[in-house]
Design a protein around this motif. Structure first.
Motif, PDB file in Angstrom:
ATOM      1  N   LYS A  31       0.590  -1.398  -0.084  1.00  0.00           N
ATOM      2  CA  LYS A  31       0.077  -0.471   0.358  1.00  0.00           C
ATOM      3  C   LYS A  31       0.681   0.865  -0.328  1.00  0.00           C
ATOM      4  N   TYR A  32       0.460   1.999  -0.535  1.00  0.00           N
ATOM      5  CA  TYR A  32       1.106   3.611  -1.250  1.00  0.00           C
ATOM      6  C   TYR A  32      -0.145   4.354  -0.704  1.00  0.00           C
ATOM      7  N   ASP A 183      -7.964   3.851  -3.924  1.00  0.00           N
ATOM      8  CA  ASP A 183      -9.311   4.239  -3.226  1.00  0.00           C
ATOM      9  C   ASP A 183      -9.525   5.663  -3.014  1.00  0.00           C
ATOM     10  N   THR A 184     -10.297   6.019  -2.631  1.00  0.00           N
ATOM     11  CA  THR A 184     -10.216   7.945  -2.739  1.00  0.00           C
ATOM     12  C   THR A 184     -11.221   8.584  -1.951  1.00  0.00           C
ATOM     13  N   ILE A 211      -5.367   6.105  -1.532  1.00  0.00           N
ATOM     14  CA  ILE A 211      -4.103   4.480  -1.124  1.00  0.00           C
ATOM     15  C   ILE A 211      -3.983   4.494  -2.353  1.00  0.00           C
ATOM     16  N   VAL A 212      -3.237   3.769  -3.286  1.00  0.00           N
ATOM     17  CA  VAL A 212      -3.030   2.621  -3.509  1.00  0.00           C
ATOM     18  C   VAL A 212      -2.446   1.614  -3.706  1.00  0.00           C
ATOM     19  N   GLU A 213      -2.726   0.282  -3.807  1.00  0.00           N
ATOM     20  CA  GLU A 213      -2.608  -1.032  -3.223  1.00  0.00           C
ATOM     21  C   GLU A 213      -1.767  -1.581  -4.725  1.00  0.00           C
ATOM     22  N   THR A 214      -1.058  -2.175  -4.655  1.00  0.00           N
ATOM     23  CA  THR A 214      -0.640  -3.003  -5.579  1.00  0.00           C
ATOM     24  C   THR A 214      -1.180  -4.425  -4.899  1.00  0.00           C
ATOM     25  N   LYS A 215      -1.374  -5.296  -5.697  1.00  0.00           N
ATOM     26  CA  LYS A 215      -1.566  -7.066  -5.313  1.00  0.00           C
ATOM     27  C   LYS A 215      -1.154  -7.533  -6.292  1.00  0.00           C
ATOM     28  N   HIS A 232       8.079   6.871  -4.062  1.00  0.00           N
ATOM     29  CA  HIS A 232       7.087   6.425  -3.715  1.00  0.00           C
ATOM     30  C   HIS A 232       7.418   5.404  -2.573  1.00  0.00           C
ATOM     31  N   ARG A 233       7.215   5.180  -1.307  1.00  0.00           N
ATOM     32  CA  ARG A 233       7.620   4.017  -0.507  1.00  0.00           C
ATOM     33  C   ARG A 233       6.376   2.944  -0.045  1.00  0.00           C
ATOM     34  N   PRO A 234       6.237   2.163  -0.038  1.00  0.00           N
ATOM     35  CA  PRO A 234       5.147   0.913   0.410  1.00  0.00           C
ATOM     36  C   PRO A 234       4.773   1.158   1.612  1.00  0.00           C
ATOM     37  N   ALA A 235       3.742   2.169   2.587  1.00  0.00           N
ATOM     38  CA  ALA A 235       2.692   2.690   3.633  1.00  0.00           C
ATOM     39  C   ALA A 235       2.935   1.983   4.783  1.00  0.00           C
TER      40      ALA A 235
END
Length: 279
Positions: A31-32, A183-184, A211-215, A232-235
């Motif tokens: 997640k970012y 997600d917004t 919230i940007v999520e890679t799967k 950007h790094r994972p949060a």
């Protein structure tokens, strides 16, 4: 007013095509948390590689979830203490289609997320039925999260503690067999004994952040590499645990200290007399 991700320039994919290409019920999630404009830049940069989910002409979809935990907050505390055998139980409602699922998330090998779900009625979104409790117990037991006896006890004790609502855009990266979601407008609302006196509901939001999520099935996707290249790094953010920590500052939250103290520092709101207003 919720700002929307713009995806009209992307080729579309149907839900059946997406599930066939990248169902990913077992996957590596990252997640970012970044400004919507930066998320838009990432999506624009992927335009030659990504397709966006479209259903009945829509490319952004309204979601709602209710999260369940024991009165002792076992699910939250296992995550806060970084326990490997942790779990998460929620209902997810797809408001545009009227579909609803009860979902159980556990941890698989190498930190992979394993998600299992069963259909449920939209009217049951804020509760777990008897069939649902049996399903939760089976999932926790089969995943090795706890013993069958303990799994049954946990399932029986679950109560609603948090609701979320947001809008989501879902992208498929076919060459990598991966997904990207954005997600917004995320809003958290506390549920439970703290609101039973009618003094008001505590809420929190991500404001204008996305919230940007890679799967991904295993290796990082082109979306991850692009995010890293842009700085950007994972949060450490979880819709459930981060929301609970925002709304209940007395809970242990070191795992999410950075995101709570920086990006989400001023995002907690409250009704009169609620837990958050007293914090």
């Amino acid at each position: 007013m919720t700002q929307h991700l713009r995806t009209s320039h992307l080729a579309a994919i149907t839900l059946d095509e997406l599930n066939a290409a990248a169902g990913l019920l077992t996957r590596i999630d990252r997640k970012y948390l970044l400004p919507l404009a930066a998320a838009q830049d990432v999506v624009n940069s992927l335009s030659g590689q990504a397709r966006v989910l479209r259903i009945d002409g829509l490319r952004n979809f309204a979601y709602a979830s209710t999260y369940f935990d024991t009165p002792e907050l076992d699910s939250y505390l296992l995550a806060a203490r970084k326990r490997r055998r942790r779990f998460k139980v929620r209902t997810r409602s797809y408001l545009d289609s009227g579909l609803c699922f009860l979902e159980v998330k556990t941890r698989g090998p190498r930190g992979a997320t394993v998600k299992k779900r069963m259909p449920c009625d939209l009217d049951d979104a804020d509760r777990i039925t008897a069939d649902g409790r049996r399903f939760v117990a089976e999932c926790l037991s089969l995943a090795g999260t706890c013993s069958p006896t303990r799994a049954a006890a946990v399932a029986e004790d679950l109560v609603p503690v948090l609701r979320t609502s947001y809008e989501r855009s879902t992208l498929n990266l076919p060459a990598a067999g991966a997904r990207l979601t954005v997600d917004t407008g995320l809003l958290w609302t506390a549920v439970g004994p703290q609101d039973s006196d009618g003094l008001g509901e505590a809420t929190a939001s991500v404001g204008d952040l996305a919230i940007v999520e890679t799967k991904n099935p295993a290796t990082p996707s082109p979306a991850d590499r692009l995010l890293w290249a842009q700085g950007h790094r994972p949060a450490q953010i979880s819709k459930y645990a981060t929301g609970m920590a925002l709304l209940h500052p007395q809970l242990p939250s070191n795992k999410w200290h950075r995101v709570l103290g920086r990006e989400l520092a001023d995002q907690r709101h409250a009704g009169p007399g609620s837990l958050a207003s007293a914090a």
